[in-house]
Design a protein around this motif. Structure first.
Motif, PDB file in Angstrom:
ATOM      1  N   HIS A 231       5.767  12.604   0.783  1.00  0.00           N
ATOM      2  CA  HIS A 231       5.824  12.705   2.182  1.00  0.00           C
ATOM      3  C   HIS A 231       4.763  12.835   2.315  1.00  0.00           C
ATOM      4  O   HIS A 231       4.161  12.425   3.281  1.00  0.00           O
ATOM      5  CB  HIS A 231       6.507  13.252   2.793  1.00  0.00           C
ATOM      6  N   GLU A 234       2.256   9.531   3.394  1.00  0.00           N
ATOM      7  CA  GLU A 234       2.617   8.182   3.868  1.00  0.00           C
ATOM      8  C   GLU A 234       2.078   8.730   5.632  1.00  0.00           C
ATOM      9  O   GLU A 234       1.601   8.433   6.477  1.00  0.00           O
ATOM     10  CB  GLU A 234       4.473   8.158   3.422  1.00  0.00           C
ATOM     11  N   GLU A 238      -1.332   7.127   7.469  1.00  0.00           N
ATOM     12  CA  GLU A 238      -0.648   7.297   9.757  1.00  0.00           C
ATOM     13  C   GLU A 238      -1.922   7.695   9.491  1.00  0.00           C
ATOM     14  O   GLU A 238      -1.903   7.644  10.935  1.00  0.00           O
ATOM     15  CB  GLU A 238       0.706   7.505   9.805  1.00  0.00           C
ATOM     16  N   VAL A 265       5.310   5.174  -3.784  1.00  0.00           N
ATOM     17  CA  VAL A 265       4.892   5.290  -2.447  1.00  0.00           C
ATOM     18  C   VAL A 265       3.009   4.418  -2.447  1.00  0.00           C
ATOM     19  O   VAL A 265       2.930   4.073  -1.345  1.00  0.00           O
ATOM     20  CB  VAL A 265       4.861   6.726  -1.594  1.00  0.00           C
ATOM     21  N   LEU A 269       1.812   1.427  -0.342  1.00  0.00           N
ATOM     22  CA  LEU A 269       1.099   1.715   0.294  1.00  0.00           C
ATOM     23  C   LEU A 269      -0.187   0.529   0.392  1.00  0.00           C
ATOM     24  O   LEU A 269      -1.521   0.284   1.475  1.00  0.00           O
ATOM     25  CB  LEU A 269       0.100   3.382   1.052  1.00  0.00           C
TER      26      LEU A 269
END
Length: 692
Positions: A231, A234, A238, A265, A269
């Motif tokens: 998390h 991620e 951003e 993840v 990305l």
């Protein structure tokens, strides 16, 4: 023609160390508890000879070169002033002598184009390139409850993390854009709703947020019940957005205990096509957590660092934060060489240029600005370790006479492929019997950059390279100057390693950010597997440069790991990037490794030598010292400490040539070069025809 374009080279298979703003900052190493700061305090080099790899000198005439197999690795035929330079290294200390010619020779290929405007630009590069100043770094820190435990040095992990973060902030330049995100910082109950989404951007990314960073670091504490790495990644992506170079540094003392898989993840990305690098630091982690963090770094084209105590964590964060703002760069004006002689762009002396290798021969015009001057060309490229292409550079007349020629040969040792360079010089030869020498008299010469024909599947096509163009005034007293240095004229002189007075130093990532070393000084540094570190040393006419890179016998946890580093290298290069001396060796856990390299005495007439390391040492100025280490098979990253000593010998100023009144060397000014990151090379039209 537009100045300011520069290539930023990134390679997920290798790390490049950035230059620290203050060279005496803490050596930016990732040390384990057992190996932190363990350079010996004596100057001994026992076992150095056993740890050095021997290379034979190769000095060839043109006739000898014709009889040799063209594809024999480890040999370099290079011609300067109309004769071919093999190579030979004058670095000697008993068995430590090495062959300069094989050292760091450039591997390059050529860029195809038929542009007919002298100095034509690659619009794709200059228009779409992002300034390195657009680089952003986001520190992502673990605030889970386990960070309140003490490390092996007795410091709590959270306290060590605060100190390390303060060190990062203190070392930032004003324009560096940095932010801070923490995870597991609010919810203490691991079963509580939202525990796996506990992540907060506490300081937004910016260049004017140093006070905010300091305050946030002071209040950073260990409280959380989960470790939501995925998390946090991620959210960090951003935070950074999609434009420019983006770097995430993730620090954790444990593995993710939420979903999804953070390695997956990171892969997602990385697949988005943005310029994102993810480095990870495992702070006193167990094997499973280490494997997970290594996987994240590999997926994110970054590096994993082990930190076992406060000091190693501080070094790890310092290193990766600097790397985010100082990648390997090739600097200069963008230019596109032509397949046809008539379309060749003009290169001005005293300028650096960037082009890309092509399957076609690339041509450029070099006009003379002074009568009977010497024209110097230096070429630099940054290679994949396995790249073994052969490249040739020629300086020719418009009638096709070869004035100077240099060839760089593919190497079997990846250490020699990291940073490859070559030099060619077209100059007046006082021993010539020709009444008129077009190589000296012509107002304009032609530079050709060519990939050797026998290579069927070149690996360097579209790879960026840097051209350095310099013009040196005529030596009016060339006939009376000392002749070129004979091979093995000088022997190694003891420099007296000074461990007590050693200064900390961090090497530059490329020639354009190399720190200046002072002759007669000893420095302490470290290198990671796969790194190439560059330094500068001033050398005058009549002087020769000696350098020693001493790698002490390893102890503790480092003892077994260093044996995975097959080769370390020390290379000396001229101001034009020609190889002037080298030494290579292997690291052992049971003995020291002592690399010793030296240049010949700098003389004007060295440019007519048949031997590369002698012909390269024909101009005074700032010489370069390059330390390189092979990458490990496993890809592990760990610091290898070394001690660097440099000294110059000889009569400073002896043999300086007499110049015509008012004429000076035209040489690029490093301060004038600006740095840019390129976009992906754009497709270029195939030339209608080519002239090799």
């Amino acid at each position: 023609m537009e100045r300011i374009t520069a290539r930023t080279i990134t390679d997920p298979g290798r790390t490049v160390a950035p230059r620290s703003r203050a060279y005496a900052l803490g050596l930016i190493a990732v040390l384990t508890a057992a190996t932190a700061g363990c350079l010996p305090q004596d100057g001994s080099a026992d076992g150095a000879d056993e740890g050095s790899e021997e290379e034979q000198d190769v000095g060839q005439t043109e006739e000898e070169a014709e009889d040799e197999p063209e594809d024999e690795p480890g040999e370099d035929d290079s011609e300067d002033g109309g004769s071919e330079d093999g190579s030979d290294d004058e670095d000697e200390s008993g068995d430590d002598a090495q062959d300069a010619d094989d050292a760091d020779e450039d591997d390059a290929d050529e860029d195809e184009t038929d542009e007919d405007d002298a100095g034509s630009e690659d619009d794709g590069d200059s228009a779409g390139a992002a300034d390195l100043e657009d680089s952003q770094l986001l520190l992502v820190m673990d605030a889970s409850g386990s960070m309140d435990e003490s490390d092996t040095g007795g410091t709590t992990r959270i306290e060590a993390a605060r100190d390390a973060l303060h060190g990062v902030v203190d070392g930032l330049d004003d324009e560096d854009e940095v932010g801070l995100r923490v995870f597991s910082s609010e919810i203490t109950d691991p079963d509580a709703s939202g525990a796996c989404e506990d992540s907060e951007l506490v300081v937004p990314i910016g260049g004017d947020n140093r006070d905010e960073l300091t305050e946030a670091i002071d209040s950073y504490d260990a409280v959380g019940g989960r470790t939501p790495l995925a998390h946090a990644l991620e959210e960090a992506a951003e935070d950074l957005g999609e434009d420019g170079r983006r770097t995430i540094v993730l620090v954790s003392d444990g593995e993710d205990n939420c979903a999804p898989d953070p390695c997956e993840v990171a892969e997602t990305l990385a697949s988005h096509g943005i310029d994102l690098t993810i480095h990870t630091v495992g702070y006193e982690v167990e094997d499973e957590a280490r494997e997970q963090l290594q996987c994240i770094a590999a997926a994110g084209d970054g590096e994993y660092y082990d930190a076992a105590d406060a000091e190693s964590l501080d070094h790890a964060l310092e290193r990766v934060s600097k790397r985010a703002f100082q990648p390997f760069t090739l600097s200069g004006e963008q230019v596109t060489g032509a397949a046809n002689w008539g379309d060749a762009p003009t290169l001005e002396s005293g300028t650096q240029y960037i082009d890309e290798f092509s399957e076609d021969t690339l041509h450029y015009r070099i006009p003379r600005e002074m009568d009977r001057s010497s024209l110097h060309v230096g070429l630099t490229t940054h290679n994949d370790p396995e790249n073994s292409d052969w490249v040739e550079v020629r300086i020719e007349t418009w009638d096709g006479d070869v004035c100077a020629q240099s060839r760089m040969v593919g190497q079997s040792m990846s250490t020699r492929n990291f940073l490859r360079t070559m030099q060619a010089t077209a100059a007046y030869d006082p021993e010539s019997t020709d009444d008129e020498d077009p190589c000296t008299e012509d107002d304009e010469l032609v530079l050709a950059v060519e990939l050797d024909d026998f290579i069927e599947d070149p690996q360097t096509v579209d790879q960026a390279f840097e051209l350095l163009i310099a013009e040196e005034p005529e030596a009016e007293d060339a006939d009376s100057l000392e002749p070129a240095v004979e091979r093995e004229t000088h022997s190694w002189e003891d420099m007296g390693r000074d461990p007590a007075g050693a200064e900390d130093v961090v090497g530059g990532s490329s020639f354009n950010d190399a720190p200046l070393l002072e002759p007669g000084t000893t420095y302490d540094g470290d290198i990671l597997p796969g790194e190439t570190l560059v330094f500068r040393v001033p050398v005058e006419w009549g002087e020769r440069l000696q350098a020693e890179a001493f790698f002490p016998q390893s102890g503790g946890a480092l003892r077994e790991r260093v044996q995975d580093v097959s080769t370390v290298g020390l290379t000396l290069m001229s101001p034009m990037k020609g190889v002037a001396g080298s030494d290579f060796g292997s690291l052992f856990s049971t003995m020291d490794t002592d690399l010793q390299a030296m240049t010949p005495e700098v003389r004007w007439n060295n440019r007519h030598s048949f031997t590369e390391h002698i012909s390269s040492s024909s101009i005074d100025g700032e010489y370069y010292l390059v330390v390189a280490a092979d990458q490990t098979d496993s890809g592990d990253s760990f610091p290898v400490p070394y001690r660097l000593t440099v000294q110059t010998f000889g009569d400073s100023g002896e043999g300086e040539p007499q110049r015509p009144s008012g004429e000076e060397l035209l040489f690029p000014d490093r301060a004038d070069e600006q740095t840019r990151e390129p976009e992906d090379p754009s497709d270029s039209e195939d030339p209608s025809d080519s002239d090799d």
